[in-house]
Design an enzyme around this catalytic site. Structure first.
Site, short mmCIF file in Angstrom:
data_model
loop_
_atom_site.label_atom_id
_atom_site.label_comp_id
_atom_site.label_asym_id
_atom_site.label_seq_id
_atom_site.Cartn_x
_atom_site.Cartn_y
_atom_site.Cartn_z
N ASN A 1 6.84 -6.31 2.77
CA ASN A 1 5.59 -6.29 3.29
C ASN A 1 4.55 -5.24 2.72
O ASN A 1 3.46 -5.23 2.65
CB ASN A 1 5.58 -6.19 4.82
CG ASN A 1 4.23 -5.62 5.48
OD1 ASN A 1 3.27 -6.63 5.52
ND2 ASN A 1 4.07 -4.46 5.58
N TYR B 1 -5.50 -6.25 -7.92
CA TYR B 1 -4.91 -6.56 -6.66
C TYR B 1 -4.37 -8.09 -6.68
O TYR B 1 -3.14 -8.47 -6.31
CB TYR B 1 -5.60 -6.21 -5.26
CG TYR B 1 -4.92 -6.67 -4.20
CD1 TYR B 1 -4.20 -5.76 -3.37
CD2 TYR B 1 -5.36 -7.81 -3.49
CE1 TYR B 1 -3.62 -6.18 -2.23
CE2 TYR B 1 -4.79 -8.09 -2.44
CZ TYR B 1 -3.83 -7.11 -1.62
OH TYR B 1 -3.38 -7.57 -0.38
N VAL C 1 8.81 1.39 -2.53
CA VAL C 1 9.32 0.30 -2.83
C VAL C 1 9.26 -0.07 -4.33
O VAL C 1 9.85 -0.79 -5.04
CB VAL C 1 8.86 -0.98 -1.94
CG1 VAL C 1 9.02 -0.91 -0.61
CG2 VAL C 1 7.34 -1.05 -2.34
N SER D 1 -0.65 -12.78 -0.20
CA SER D 1 -2.12 -12.79 0.04
C SER D 1 -2.76 -14.06 -0.34
O SER D 1 -2.43 -14.65 -1.08
CB SER D 1 -3.00 -11.47 -0.78
OG SER D 1 -4.20 -11.62 -0.42
P1 NAP Z 1 -1.72 -1.26 5.56
O1 NAP Z 1 -2.34 -0.85 6.86
O2 NAP Z 1 -2.32 -0.34 4.30
O3 NAP Z 1 -0.14 -0.86 5.62
C1 NAP Z 1 0.88 -1.02 4.59
C2 NAP Z 1 1.86 -0.10 4.78
O4 NAP Z 1 2.88 -0.15 3.72
C3 NAP Z 1 1.54 1.53 4.96
O5 NAP Z 1 2.50 2.02 6.25
C4 NAP Z 1 2.07 2.17 3.75
O6 NAP Z 1 2.42 3.55 3.95
C5 NAP Z 1 3.26 1.40 3.54
N1 NAP Z 1 3.28 1.48 1.76
C6 NAP Z 1 2.45 1.51 0.82
N2 NAP Z 1 2.92 1.61 -0.20
C7 NAP Z 1 4.19 1.77 -0.18
C8 NAP Z 1 5.56 1.90 -0.93
N3 NAP Z 1 5.02 2.11 -2.18
N4 NAP Z 1 6.59 1.94 -0.21
C9 NAP Z 1 6.90 1.83 0.88
N5 NAP Z 1 5.83 1.53 1.78
C10 NAP Z 1 4.50 1.73 1.16
O7 NAP Z 1 -1.62 -2.78 4.97
P2 NAP Z 1 -1.49 -4.15 5.81
O8 NAP Z 1 -2.95 -4.65 5.88
O9 NAP Z 1 -0.60 -3.87 6.89
O10 NAP Z 1 -0.99 -4.93 4.64
C11 NAP Z 1 0.37 -5.15 4.68
C12 NAP Z 1 0.65 -6.41 3.46
O11 NAP Z 1 -0.25 -7.50 3.80
C13 NAP Z 1 0.56 -5.81 2.10
O12 NAP Z 1 1.36 -6.26 1.34
C14 NAP Z 1 -0.96 -6.25 2.05
O13 NAP Z 1 -1.43 -6.45 0.38
C15 NAP Z 1 -0.95 -7.58 2.58
N6 NAP Z 1 -2.28 -8.35 3.16
C16 NAP Z 1 -2.93 -7.64 3.76
C17 NAP Z 1 -4.12 -8.37 4.33
C18 NAP Z 1 -5.22 -7.69 5.11
O14 NAP Z 1 -6.31 -8.22 5.11
N7 NAP Z 1 -4.83 -6.61 5.81
C19 NAP Z 1 -4.51 -9.45 3.54
C20 NAP Z 1 -3.64 -10.19 2.64
C21 NAP Z 1 -2.49 -9.50 2.43
P3 NAP Z 1 1.34 4.79 4.05
O15 NAP Z 1 0.71 4.52 5.34
O16 NAP Z 1 2.20 5.97 3.81
O17 NAP Z 1 0.23 4.55 2.95
#
Ligand code: NAP
Length: 256
Positions: free
Chosen positions: A88, A160, A62, A147
């Site tokens: 996302n 971040y 992305v 977030s």
């Molecule tokens: P995650 O478990 O790390 O999953 C993120 C996904 O995005 C992974 O499948 C990753 O692929 C993919 N990705 C990373 N970089 C990318 C890129 N440049 N282009 C396309 N895909 C990409 O994260 P998550 O916790 O589900 O988080 C999802 C969203 O919620 C994020 O934006 C995160 O900042 C936000 N968020 C999460 C939390 C939390 O507590 N988990 C809290 C607040 C906000 P790979 O597996 O190949 O790396």
């Protein structure tokens, strides 16, 4: 009848995966994006097929804006016109630590994936959407997963936080531009969610949630964020756009 078609970025795991499933359960066909077209996306695609919805896997970074419009065209060529974009995909910092030690590459990575990517993907989506006639009975939306750190400081992850604050403002800017076009834009702010991104810190998050950091004494699950996204995309919050929707167990409720 207009079919609802959503692109979910970062759908391979975590919140993105749960969101793709929740949207499919609500009747959406889904463009599945992640960095690689790997077995995670294949398995997810098969699960969505079982729900009776169509998918198309479209892997791209992305943060690479040259991929945006060709990828949207590819998805629309298979599934039909997109009605919904869920920005996302996101990444954390290279290493947690003192802001005085943050390296430029970690700052640039966060900005490219968490802010610049959603900005230009939304732009490409909106240009396509506005170039054709739309069904007044269909909810068209952009849902940005930012977030709690868009407003709450986490000192060991300042770059971040900065990128998520930028993404939050991007949501408001596009909500303002697209409101007159009846396209909704939401800023969904998860708090402490149990995903692969947080697996190394989830035990401490759980302890802090139980200790009073969150009003609900637990961390959240990806399916809980996904349910909120699916409700927004399905129009369950009518006459609402441009606002932050917190999915954080009450973490950011001001207290004293
Ligand atoms: P995650 O478990 O790390 O999953 C993120 C996904 O995005 C992974 O499948 C990753 O692929 C993919 N990705 C990373 N970089 C990318 C890129 N440049 N282009 C396309 N895909 C990409 O994260 P998550 O916790 O589900 O988080 C999802 C969203 O919620 C994020 O934006 C995160 O900042 C936000 N968020 C999460 C939390 C939390 O507590 N988990 C809290 C607040 C906000 P790979 O597996 O190949 O790396």
């Amino acid at each position: 009848m207009t079919r609802q078609v959503a692109l979910v970025t970062g759908a391979g795991r975590g919140i993105g995966r749960a969101t793709a499933l929740a949207l499919a359960s609500s009747g959406f066909d889904i463009g599945l994006n992640d960095l690689q077209p790997d077995e995670h996306l294949e398995t997810l695609s098969a699960e969505i097929d079982d729900l009776g919805q169509r998918t198309h896997i479209c892997a791209f970074d992305v943060g690479d804006t040259t991929q945006h419009d060709p990828s949207l065209a590819e998805i629309e060529g298979v599934l039909g016109p997109l009605t919904t974009l869920v920005n996302n995909a996101g990444i954390g910092v290279v290493s947690r630590g003192d802001p005085l030690d943050v390296q430029e590459n970690s700052f640039d990575r966060c900005m490219a994936v968490n802010a610049k990517g959603p900005f230009f993907l939304t732009q490409a989506f909106a240009r396509r959407l506005l170039s054709r006639s739309r069904n007044p009975n269909v909810v068209y939306s952009v849902i940005n997963i930012t977030s709690s750190n868009a407003s709450a400081v986490a000192v060991p992850r300042t770059e971040y936080c900065a990128s998520k604050a930028a993404a939050s403002m991007i949501s408001k800017c596009f909500a303002t531009r697209l409101g007159p076009e009846n396209v909704m834009v939401y800023d969904v702010q998860p708090g402490l969610i149990e995903t692969p991104m947080t697996e190394t810190v989830i035990d401490s998050y759980q302890a802090r949630a139980e200790d009073g950091l969150c009003l609900l004494p637990r961390v959240g699950q990806p399916s809980e964020v996904a349910a909120v996204v699916a409700n927004l995309a399905g129009g369950c919050l009518p006459y609402t756009t441009g606002h932050v929707i917190s999915v954080d167990g009450g973490m950011l409720v001001p207290r004293f």
